[in-house]
Design an enzyme around this catalytic site. Structure first.
Site, PDB file in Angstrom:
ATOM      1  N   SER A   1       7.234 -37.817 -22.095  1.00 44.66           N
ATOM      2  CA  SER A   1       6.718 -36.912 -23.125  1.00 44.66           C
ATOM      3  C   SER A   1       7.175 -37.259 -24.535  1.00 44.66           C
ATOM      4  CB  SER A   1       7.127 -35.465 -22.810  1.00 44.66           C
ATOM      5  OG  SER A   1       8.523 -35.286 -22.962  1.00 44.66           O
TER       6      SER A   1
ATOM      7  N   LYS B   1      12.645 -32.719 -27.111  1.00 47.33           N
ATOM      8  CA  LYS B   1      11.445 -32.691 -27.945  1.00 47.33           C
ATOM      9  C   LYS B   1      11.849 -32.897 -29.399  1.00 47.33           C
ATOM     10  CE  LYS B   1       8.921 -31.342 -24.371  1.00 47.33           C
ATOM     11  NZ  LYS B   1       8.051 -32.297 -23.655  1.00 47.33           N
TER      12      LYS B   1
END
Length: 266
Positions: free
Chosen positions: A56, A118
């Site tokens: 991701s 993230k």
């Protein structure tokens, strides 16, 4: 009287022989207890290791990267502690907001026993929306520069075509991201205002990241509470292709990525 004293001494001597030695049984406790406390303090105060399990954050982070994060970069909460998912949730001591563009590790709001990594895109009070995959922050579209074709690595080791871009955040922070040609439903999102005490985070792999665009009820991050922060990612220490086939020592050595050792994360 002397006879009584002799008997008393004999009784006490025999009793001492029969009593188990608590020092022998539990003498290891102080040493190991100190060692355990030292480990916890080093993880909380100095550096915490993590491994990247998914793609991701490509191209910034790859599957199989081992990271070190600075735990006290944004203050401390029970989220920083081992088994913090079982402890009360609340505020942070010595709290400091991340900067836009920081790569962070945090407890997933949907599954607090799981750590996510993230990038911070929006801060409390920011207005954020997406249109055609492009981020609009406080009414302005973030600048992109096309860096040419790339490949996205999937969790099974296959790769698919992608395009690499440089995105520029307010203040001039730049970072790379990946976009696949076809896009996904994550490319569009109605404008939201980030409430106090929360962040908007995204993966650099924009078409394969369950981030703030995905509600917590669907396994995503949603708007991230500040309590969940565990630290700021600083460096990739070592890296290996964790999906490469391993048949022996030679295969293992071939899976190592020495070019990523001690790679600074920005």
């Amino acid at each position: 009287m002397r006879n009584f004293r002799n008997r008393l001494h004999l009784y006490l001597a025999l009793r001492r022989q029969r009593m188990p030695s608590t020092r022998g049984t539990f003498g290891w406790v102080p040493g190991w207890g100190f060692f355990a406390v030292l480990i916890v303090l080093s993880r909380v105060a100095l550096a915490t290791p993590y491994v990247v399990p998914s793609g991701s954050m490509q191209p910034t982070l790859l599957i199989g990267d081992y990271l070190l994060a600075r735990p006290l970069a944004y203050g401390i909460s029970t989220a920083n502690l081992p088994f913090g998912n079982r402890l009360p949730q609340g505020g942070r001591l010595f709290q400091r907001l991340p900067r836009r563009g920081d790569v962070i590790v945090f407890r997933s709001p949907a599954r607090t026993d799981t750590t996510f990594v993230k990038r911070v895109i929006g801060l409390p009070g920011d207005r954020i929306a997406l249109s055609g995959g492009r981020v609009w922050l406080n009414g302005r579209e973030l600048a992109w520069k096309d860096e040419g074709p790339a490949r996205e690595e999937l969790s099974d080791g296959r790769t698919v075509p992608a395009e690499r871009f440089t995105e520029t955040l307010p203040g001039g922070t730049r970072h790379l991201l990946l976009k696949t040609p076809d896009g996904t439903p994550l490319d569009d999102m109605a404008e939201v205002t980030i409430p106090a005490g929360h962040l908007f985070v995204m993966g650099d792999n924009r078409d394969n990241s369950a981030d703030s665009r995905v509600p917590q009820a669907e396994g995503g991050v949603g708007l991230l509470p500040l309590w969940n922060l565990q630290g700021k990612v600083m460096v990739v220490t070592v890296s290996r292709d964790s999906v490469a086939p391993l048949g022996g020592v030679g295969d293992y050595l071939a899976s190592v990525r020495p070019a990523r050792f001690l790679k600074w994360v920005d």
